[in-house]
Enzyme design. Structure first.
Site: not given
Length: 456
Positions: A115-119, A142, A182, A235
């Protein structure tokens, strides 16, 4: 300089990590304007086509072939192309992990903390409808946002779960060709962008997250098939959460080996562990990130071949569903259609039917719902189609006021030359599907999903 409300301990650690001169450059980066990015959807449009059509001021992200910077004054989330699933809003550095996992069509892919789905949206686009993408997030709320983003992008071969990684490992086992982790982290790389990360850091620092990261990574490695690849990313800047975690898994699991990631302009190598990749905001136009690519050594034992034949018996196709599918020219394998209660699903290839007892939010593409003897197609099905794959379509130009009215859920009245339209119709903007409507002659009964409607 923007004030950094973090501990002296963090600042001193960054000075030790970077050295005196680089540390000054890092602090100076806080004076720079925040960067905004978007990444195009390879299932629907090429970067070149998007750049020609875009109404924003775009500049390419040099290390991401489908990434662009846009100006903060632009409002891309209010553009109809966003509702057509042509792009995802994502910080430029955060685009990097999915771009480095070597996904190819037909892979079985897991995004473990998705979540939220960018990758996940990038991984799913690169599968091109082949294989399977399992996107998981432990938070159910999420995971709902994750599901929406995957469906908005038109990704059909998905399973969305909300489970602890340990349960996924116990139920699914060694199954995936590619895994992205991630990992949850202290977020030091996002301090410049997000003040909330600074607040969270005061509660839980690197040592807290390192324990969690090691456990997640260990479980992910157990779900990877021999010869498969795992991309670990955070990150944050802390060696404790990055190189130390990778060094730990290499010692913990002798099957795992580190694969060197290529450097690009502005990127840095790992600290004390070559082959890893670091992004710093004073060196690139983006925020902080760490990445390491791992491979599971090939086994001498013969690989188990996962076949579609292992799936359960196909559901019989009701008459009205069959009639609707006759309007669709998109290739569909009817043996993968399942009807559970009233919902109609199209399962991905290699769907792990043995994986029962998991908390699923979605199993495949939701085609629609049987309402007694009547079939009503879903918003997700509309987004998975191309204009030429449905028999009856209407496409309006981006500036046509009816596009916005459709996205608001209003009834649409047709121009004389457009009608009459009767039955199911796929509504598009410049040829890109937005959703379904039902023609009643001179008007369209709006079927745009209420939860997705444009909010002005």
């Amino acid at each position: 300089m923007k004030e950094i409300k973090v501990s002296e301990e963090f600042l001193n650690r960054m000075k030790d990590l970077l050295g005196e001169e680089e540390y000054k450059a890092y602090l100076k980066s806080f004076e720079e304007k925040r960067l905004y990015g978007l990444r195009t959807n390879g299932l629907k449009i090429t970067p070149e086509e998007f750049a020609e059509k875009a109404i924003f001021c775009l500049k390419p992200v040099t290390w991401i072939k489908n990434g662009f910077y846009y100006e903060g004054e632009d409002r891309p989330a209010k553009d109809s192309y966003y509702y057509a699933g042509l792009y995802y809003l994502q910080e430029p550095s955060a685009m990097t992990p999915a771009s480095l996992l070597p996904v190819v069509p037909g892979d079985k892919v897991l995004d473990l903390c998705a979540a939220p789905g960018g990758k996940s949206t990038e991984l799913g686009a690169r599968l091109k409808g082949k294989g399977i993408l399992v996107s998981n997030d432990i938070s159910n709320s999420r995971a709902k946002a994750l599901l929406k983003n995957l469906e908005l992008w038109g990704i059909e071969n998905i399973c969305v779960t909300s489970e602890e990684p340990g349960k996924l490992k116990n139920v699914i086992g060694e199954f995936f060709d590619k895994i992205l982790v991630d990992a949850p982290c202290s977020g030091e790389g996002m301090f410049r962008k997000d003040a909330d990360m600074v607040k969270s850091y005061k509660e839980h620092g690197p040592e807290y997250y390192a324990v969690i990261q090691k456990e997640i990574l260990k479980q992910a490695a157990d779900m990877l098939v021999p010869g498969g690849f795992l991309l670990y990313s955070t990150c944050t800047f802390s060696v404790c959460e990055n190189e130390d975690v990778i060094d730990w898994i290499l010692k913990e699991n002798e099957q795992m080996e580190l694969v060197s990631l290529p450097l690009f302009e502005g990127a840095s190598s790992g600290i004390g562990l070559s082959g890893c990749l670091r992004l710093f905001p004073h060196k690139i136009k983006g925020e902080g990130h760490f990445m390491a690519l791992l491979k599971k050594k090939e086994s001498h034992m013969e690989k188990e071949v996962v076949s579609q034949k292992e799936t359960s018996k196909a559901s019989p196709i009701p008459g009205d569903l069959s009639s609707f599918l006759s309007l669709v020219s998109k290739p569909l394998d009817y043996s993968r259609i399942r009807i559970k209660e009233s919902a109609v699903y199209y399962l991905p290839e290699y769907f792990p039917e043995k994986a029962k007892g998991l908390r699923y939010l979605r199993t495949g593409l939701l085609l629609g719902e049987m309402k007694k003897d009547r079939f009503e197609p879903s918003q997700a099905f509309a987004m998975a189609l191309r204009q030429q794959e449905f028999k009856q379509t209407l496409s309006w130009e981006r500036q046509d006021e009816r596009v916005l009215r459709y996205l608001k859920g209003e009834t649409i009245f047709l121009k004389e030359e457009e009608g009459p339209v009767k039955g199911w119709c796929l509504v598009c903007v410049d040829g890109f599907p937005l959703g379904f409507a039902k023609g009643t002659g001179a008007s369209l009964k709006n079927k745009y999903y209420p939860g997705w409607r444009w909010q002005g």
